[in-house]
Design a protein around this motif. Structure first.
Motif, PDB file in Angstrom:
ATOM      1  N   MET A   1      96.517  26.144  26.127  1.00  0.00           N
ATOM      2  CA  MET A   1      96.138  25.418  27.602  1.00  0.00           C
ATOM      3  C   MET A   1      96.147  24.034  27.348  1.00  0.00           C
ATOM      4  N   SER A   2      96.523  23.266  28.336  1.00  0.00           N
ATOM      5  CA  SER A   2      96.296  21.666  28.215  1.00  0.00           C
ATOM      6  C   SER A   2      94.957  21.093  28.137  1.00  0.00           C
ATOM      7  N   GLN A   3      94.718  20.192  27.602  1.00  0.00           N
ATOM      8  CA  GLN A   3      93.343  19.344  27.810  1.00  0.00           C
ATOM      9  C   GLN A   3      93.156  18.842  29.293  1.00  0.00           C
ATOM     10  N   ALA A   4      94.179  18.681  30.026  1.00  0.00           N
ATOM     11  CA  ALA A   4      94.137  18.284  31.370  1.00  0.00           C
ATOM     12  C   ALA A   4      93.624  19.456  32.017  1.00  0.00           C
ATOM     13  N   ALA A   5      94.156  20.730  31.823  1.00  0.00           N
ATOM     14  CA  ALA A   5      93.638  21.837  32.523  1.00  0.00           C
ATOM     15  C   ALA A   5      92.135  22.123  32.341  1.00  0.00           C
ATOM     16  N   LYS A   6      91.831  21.919  30.972  1.00  0.00           N
ATOM     17  CA  LYS A   6      90.303  22.312  30.503  1.00  0.00           C
ATOM     18  C   LYS A   6      89.588  21.159  31.325  1.00  0.00           C
ATOM     19  N   ALA A   7      89.954  20.003  31.432  1.00  0.00           N
ATOM     20  CA  ALA A   7      89.027  18.955  31.949  1.00  0.00           C
ATOM     21  C   ALA A   7      88.924  19.356  33.506  1.00  0.00           C
ATOM     22  N   ALA A   8      89.856  19.748  34.087  1.00  0.00           N
ATOM     23  CA  ALA A   8      89.999  20.032  35.630  1.00  0.00           C
ATOM     24  C   ALA A   8      88.984  21.268  35.892  1.00  0.00           C
ATOM     25  N   ARG A   9      88.953  22.154  35.055  1.00  0.00           N
ATOM     26  CA  ARG A   9      88.176  23.220  34.963  1.00  0.00           C
ATOM     27  C   ARG A   9      86.741  22.840  34.875  1.00  0.00           C
ATOM     28  N   LEU A  10      86.267  21.885  33.873  1.00  0.00           N
ATOM     29  CA  LEU A  10      84.904  21.630  33.746  1.00  0.00           C
ATOM     30  C   LEU A  10      84.225  20.814  35.021  1.00  0.00           C
ATOM     31  N   VAL A  11      85.201  19.867  35.554  1.00  0.00           N
ATOM     32  CA  VAL A  11      84.812  19.443  36.540  1.00  0.00           C
ATOM     33  C   VAL A  11      84.495  20.163  37.676  1.00  0.00           C
ATOM     34  N   HIS A  12      85.271  21.317  38.052  1.00  0.00           N
ATOM     35  CA  HIS A  12      85.144  22.235  38.846  1.00  0.00           C
ATOM     36  C   HIS A  12      83.908  23.227  38.719  1.00  0.00           C
ATOM     37  N   ILE A  13      83.585  23.435  37.395  1.00  0.00           N
ATOM     38  CA  ILE A  13      82.366  24.064  37.278  1.00  0.00           C
ATOM     39  C   ILE A  13      81.242  23.328  37.462  1.00  0.00           C
ATOM     40  N   VAL A  14      81.264  21.874  37.091  1.00  0.00           N
ATOM     41  CA  VAL A  14      80.081  21.012  37.398  1.00  0.00           C
ATOM     42  C   VAL A  14      80.156  20.764  38.955  1.00  0.00           C
ATOM     43  N   LEU A  15      80.939  20.693  39.673  1.00  0.00           N
ATOM     44  CA  LEU A  15      80.878  20.538  41.065  1.00  0.00           C
ATOM     45  C   LEU A  15      80.369  21.738  41.775  1.00  0.00           C
ATOM     46  N   ASP A  16      81.001  22.825  41.419  1.00  0.00           N
ATOM     47  CA  ASP A  16      80.393  24.037  41.853  1.00  0.00           C
ATOM     48  C   ASP A  16      79.065  24.482  41.921  1.00  0.00           C
ATOM     49  N   VAL A  17      78.504  24.157  40.547  1.00  0.00           N
ATOM     50  CA  VAL A  17      77.101  24.230  40.295  1.00  0.00           C
ATOM     51  C   VAL A  17      76.448  23.195  40.826  1.00  0.00           C
ATOM     52  N   ALA A  18      76.750  21.972  40.855  1.00  0.00           N
ATOM     53  CA  ALA A  18      75.715  20.937  41.627  1.00  0.00           C
ATOM     54  C   ALA A  18      75.830  21.403  43.014  1.00  0.00           C
ATOM     55  N   CYS A  19      76.728  21.727  43.859  1.00  0.00           N
ATOM     56  CA  CYS A  19      76.723  22.039  44.926  1.00  0.00           C
ATOM     57  C   CYS A  19      76.118  23.374  45.594  1.00  0.00           C
ATOM     58  N   GLY A  20      75.668  24.156  44.567  1.00  0.00           N
ATOM     59  CA  GLY A  20      75.163  25.544  44.726  1.00  0.00           C
ATOM     60  C   GLY A  20      76.139  26.602  45.094  1.00  0.00           C
ATOM     61  N   ARG A  21      77.470  26.327  44.954  1.00  0.00           N
ATOM     62  CA  ARG A  21      78.446  27.300  45.102  1.00  0.00           C
ATOM     63  C   ARG A  21      78.414  28.587  44.171  1.00  0.00           C
ATOM     64  N   ALA A  22      77.900  28.246  42.981  1.00  0.00           N
ATOM     65  CA  ALA A  22      78.060  29.143  41.685  1.00  0.00           C
ATOM     66  C   ALA A  22      76.699  29.983  41.695  1.00  0.00           C
ATOM     67  N   THR A  23      77.100  31.445  42.140  1.00  0.00           N
ATOM     68  CA  THR A  23      76.072  32.270  42.108  1.00  0.00           C
ATOM     69  C   THR A  23      75.743  33.254  40.763  1.00  0.00           C
ATOM     70  N   SER A  24      76.736  33.128  40.051  1.00  0.00           N
ATOM     71  CA  SER A  24      76.638  34.084  38.662  1.00  0.00           C
ATOM     72  C   SER A  24      77.840  33.447  37.912  1.00  0.00           C
ATOM     73  N   ILE A  25      77.646  33.823  36.628  1.00  0.00           N
ATOM     74  CA  ILE A  25      78.829  33.328  35.521  1.00  0.00           C
ATOM     75  C   ILE A  25      79.909  34.263  35.954  1.00  0.00           C
TER      76      ILE A  25
END
Length: 83
Positions: A1-25
């Motif tokens: 996996m590329s570093q760019a893909a991991k970085a994009a996923r980490l941003v996605h995680i932070v935004l989903d959690v910050a916006c309350g869209r993440a209900t479970s792991i």
């Protein structure tokens, strides 16, 4: 996996959690297209970098320190509300 893909996923995680869209792991892992274990590693990586994701009754949430860190990363003043 590329570093760019991991970085994009980490941003996605932070935004989903910050916006309350993440209900479970499990739901967040499915949404990101990764295994539960990969998501747990991502959460550990974020924690090591001062972005703590707490597991609460209503789902996942950023700790208060993590909200401040996200504001700092984004260059936002304290008037911006990160849930």
């Amino acid at each position: 996996m590329s570093q760019a893909a991991k970085a994009a996923r980490l941003v996605h995680i932070v935004l989903d959690v910050a916006c309350g869209r993440a209900t479970s792991i499990d739901d967040l892992a499915l949404d990101c297209g990764v295994s539960r274990r990969t998501l747990q590693r991502d959460l550990l990586y974020l924690r090591k970098n001062r972005i703590h994701v707490d597991i609460e009754e209503g789902g996942l949430a950023l700790s208060s320190d993590a909200r401040e860190e996200v504001r700092r990363w984004m260059g936002l003043g304290f008037g911006f509300a990160v849930p």
